[in-house]
Design an enzyme around this catalytic site. Structure first.
Site, mmCIF file in Angstrom:
data_model
loop_
_atom_site.group_PDB
_atom_site.id
_atom_site.type_symbol
_atom_site.label_atom_id
_atom_site.label_comp_id
_atom_site.label_asym_id
_atom_site.label_seq_id
_atom_site.Cartn_x
_atom_site.Cartn_y
_atom_site.Cartn_z
ATOM 1 N N ALA A 60 0.697 -1.380 -0.140
ATOM 2 C CA ALA A 60 -0.297 -0.178 0.036
ATOM 3 C C ALA A 60 1.407 1.476 0.014
ATOM 4 O O ALA A 60 2.283 0.903 0.152
ATOM 5 C CB ALA A 60 -0.350 0.023 0.939
ATOM 6 N N GLY A 103 0.673 -4.944 1.190
ATOM 7 C CA GLY A 103 -0.997 -5.019 0.378
ATOM 8 C C GLY A 103 -0.984 -5.452 -0.790
ATOM 9 O O GLY A 103 -1.774 -5.751 -1.344
ATOM 10 N N GLU A 106 -0.430 -9.125 -0.640
ATOM 11 C CA GLU A 106 -2.300 -9.249 -0.372
ATOM 12 C C GLU A 106 -3.467 -9.123 -1.347
ATOM 13 O O GLU A 106 -4.479 -10.141 -1.639
ATOM 14 C CB GLU A 106 -3.089 -8.175 1.091
ATOM 15 C CG GLU A 106 -2.536 -8.342 2.206
ATOM 16 C CD GLU A 106 -3.135 -7.384 2.932
ATOM 17 O OE1 GLU A 106 -2.504 -6.024 2.745
ATOM 18 O OE2 GLU A 106 -3.357 -7.504 4.481
ATOM 19 N N GLU A 126 4.815 -5.641 7.460
ATOM 20 C CA GLU A 126 3.486 -4.475 7.989
ATOM 21 C C GLU A 126 4.356 -4.169 9.531
ATOM 22 O O GLU A 126 3.594 -3.288 9.945
ATOM 23 C CB GLU A 126 1.927 -5.044 8.081
ATOM 24 C CG GLU A 126 2.065 -4.913 6.519
ATOM 25 C CD GLU A 126 1.635 -5.721 5.725
ATOM 26 O OE1 GLU A 126 2.330 -6.848 5.941
ATOM 27 O OE2 GLU A 126 1.202 -5.972 5.095
HETATM 28 N N1 COA Z 1 4.871 3.034 -0.350
HETATM 29 C C1 COA Z 1 4.971 4.165 -1.307
HETATM 30 N N2 COA Z 1 6.172 4.675 -1.605
HETATM 31 C C2 COA Z 1 6.847 3.622 -2.034
HETATM 32 C C3 COA Z 1 6.372 1.636 -1.560
HETATM 33 C C4 COA Z 1 5.680 2.194 -0.537
HETATM 34 N N3 COA Z 1 4.880 0.863 -0.106
HETATM 35 N N4 COA Z 1 7.365 1.357 -1.733
HETATM 36 C C5 COA Z 1 8.239 2.177 -2.363
HETATM 37 N N5 COA Z 1 8.037 3.250 -2.932
HETATM 38 C C6 COA Z 1 8.566 4.783 -3.516
HETATM 39 C C7 COA Z 1 9.828 4.980 -2.956
HETATM 40 O O1 COA Z 1 9.581 5.582 -2.140
HETATM 41 C C8 COA Z 1 10.373 5.643 -3.940
HETATM 42 O O2 COA Z 1 10.070 6.695 -4.334
HETATM 43 P P1 COA Z 1 11.559 8.171 -4.486
HETATM 44 O O3 COA Z 1 11.545 7.714 -5.889
HETATM 45 O O4 COA Z 1 9.934 9.025 -4.784
HETATM 46 O O5 COA Z 1 11.552 8.296 -3.135
HETATM 47 C C9 COA Z 1 9.641 4.779 -5.265
HETATM 48 O O6 COA Z 1 8.788 4.416 -4.372
HETATM 49 C C10 COA Z 1 10.806 3.798 -5.505
HETATM 50 O O7 COA Z 1 11.463 2.971 -3.889
HETATM 51 P P2 COA Z 1 13.073 2.414 -3.890
HETATM 52 O O8 COA Z 1 13.055 1.825 -2.266
HETATM 53 O O9 COA Z 1 14.125 3.963 -3.884
HETATM 54 O O10 COA Z 1 13.272 1.475 -4.316
HETATM 55 P P3 COA Z 1 14.352 -0.399 -4.676
HETATM 56 O O11 COA Z 1 13.831 -0.956 -5.783
HETATM 57 O O12 COA Z 1 15.743 0.045 -3.681
HETATM 58 O O13 COA Z 1 13.821 -1.044 -3.565
HETATM 59 C C11 COA Z 1 11.806 -1.993 -2.329
HETATM 60 C C12 COA Z 1 12.125 -1.741 -3.346
HETATM 61 C C13 COA Z 1 9.947 -2.214 -2.176
HETATM 62 C C14 COA Z 1 12.849 -3.229 -1.540
HETATM 63 C C15 COA Z 1 11.381 -0.450 -1.414
HETATM 64 O O14 COA Z 1 10.739 0.277 -2.007
HETATM 65 C C16 COA Z 1 10.640 -0.618 -0.203
HETATM 66 O O15 COA Z 1 10.877 -1.723 0.485
HETATM 67 N N6 COA Z 1 9.541 -0.851 0.040
HETATM 68 C C17 COA Z 1 8.297 -0.593 0.883
HETATM 69 C C18 COA Z 1 7.872 -2.279 0.886
HETATM 70 C C19 COA Z 1 7.765 -2.210 2.148
HETATM 71 O O16 COA Z 1 7.300 -2.088 3.011
HETATM 72 N N7 COA Z 1 5.501 -1.908 1.871
HETATM 73 C C20 COA Z 1 4.792 -2.396 2.987
HETATM 74 C C21 COA Z 1 3.731 -1.808 3.174
HETATM 75 S S1 COA Z 1 2.493 -2.281 3.451
#
Ligand code: COA
Length: 243
Positions: A60, A103, A106, A126
């Site tokens: 999400a 999400g 999910e 989460e």
């Molecule tokens: N919500 C909002 N923004 C998100 C996101 C999320 N769940 N996942 C990634 N993004 C955004 C980042 O903030 C970043 O934005 P920016 O460029 O404006 O800073 C962009 O997407 C790219 O993400 P980044 O982390 O730089 O990419 P990456 O390839 O290095 O890493 C992930 C990918 C998926 C490992 C990492 O983005 C991450 O851990 N995301 C969150 C995962 C999470 O906890 N999800 C559960 C949510 S309930």
């Protein structure tokens, strides 16, 4: 548009398309999922759900989640949309490349079939963000992988790679990324060759609670036994054999 839709007579492909945010599911995406479901409830077709840019969905949208209140949580913004996906009349195939987290995972659990690629990374981190997975994981994941494995995933926040996800039965197949959509379409082709009503009734019986069995499948089967399509298909089979 955060959800790209391609429609044909027997299927719809919906692609989460916000690669710069790793396809994080925001309110606009949820609104688009509801609109997609409304169309598929009216005109049942197989749904292929996928993501662009080598990612399914990294969760999400955390920027929106951070601002949501207790009342927002009670409304189940994602939960209601994913339930609607789960309850679609025809099968839903999640074709998952890369991250399916929180999400995003999910949404994949709401599908009937899940296939992935070698870069698949799936799970529910989460609790690390101070929330719980509340859009289906606590009941869907035990249904899919069993309680012990679901508990390990949800209580530790550990994510699975492709090999583990396959071994745990969280996905039914791992295919090279370049073959992912073709494989999803081949599954949709198989479904399309069968009787749509028989497929819909099978899905309803699969989705019914244990207490509804066996009454539910007997009633659904009764409807199919009375359908002209059953007679037509069985006659075609028997006449082919008689030739
Ligand atoms: N919500 C909002 N923004 C998100 C996101 C999320 N769940 N996942 C990634 N993004 C955004 C980042 O903030 C970043 O934005 P920016 O460029 O404006 O800073 C962009 O997407 C790219 O993400 P980044 O982390 O730089 O990419 P990456 O390839 O290095 O890493 C992930 C990918 C998926 C490992 C990492 O983005 C991450 O851990 N995301 C969150 C995962 C999470 O906890 N999800 C559960 C949510 S309930």
């Amino acid at each position: 548009m955060t959800l790209r839709i391609e429609e044909s007579a027997d299927r719809v492909v919906a692609t989460l398309d916000r690669p710069e945010k790793r396809n994080a599911i925001d309110q606009a995406t949820i609104d688009a999922i509801h609109a997609l479901c409304a169309g598929l409830e009216d005109d049942p077709r197989t749904l292929i759900l996928t993501g662009s840019g080598g990612t399914f969905a990294a969760g999400a949208d955390i920027a929106q989640l951070r601002e949501r209140t207790a009342d927002d949580a009670r409304r189940g913004i994602n939960a209601m949309a994913f339930l609607r996906v789960r309850d679609l009349p025809m099968p839903v195939i999640a074709a998952i490349d890369g991250y399916a987290l929180g999400g995003g995972a999910e949404l994949a659990y709401a599908a009937d079939l899940r296939i992935g690629t070698p870069s698949l990374t799936i799970g529910n981190p989460e609790t690390g963000l101070g929330i719980m997975a509340a859009a289906g994981a606590t009941w869907r994941l035990p249904e899919i992988v069993g309680e012990a494995r679901a508990s390990e995933l949800l209580l530790t926040g550990r994510v699975l790679d492709a090999d583990e996800a396959l071994a745990w039965g969280l996905v039914s197949r791992i295919v090279p990324a370049e073959d992912l959509l073709d494989t999803a379409h081949a599954i949709a082709d198989r479904i399309a060759a069968n009787d749509p009503l028989a497929t819909q009734h099978t899905k309803r019986a699969l989705r019914a609670p244990r207490s509804a069995h066996p009454a539910v499948e007997l009633e659904l089967q009764a409807e199919l036994f009375a359908s002209p399509e059953k007679h037509r298909r069985m006659t075609a089979f028997l006449e082919r054999r008689a030739r």
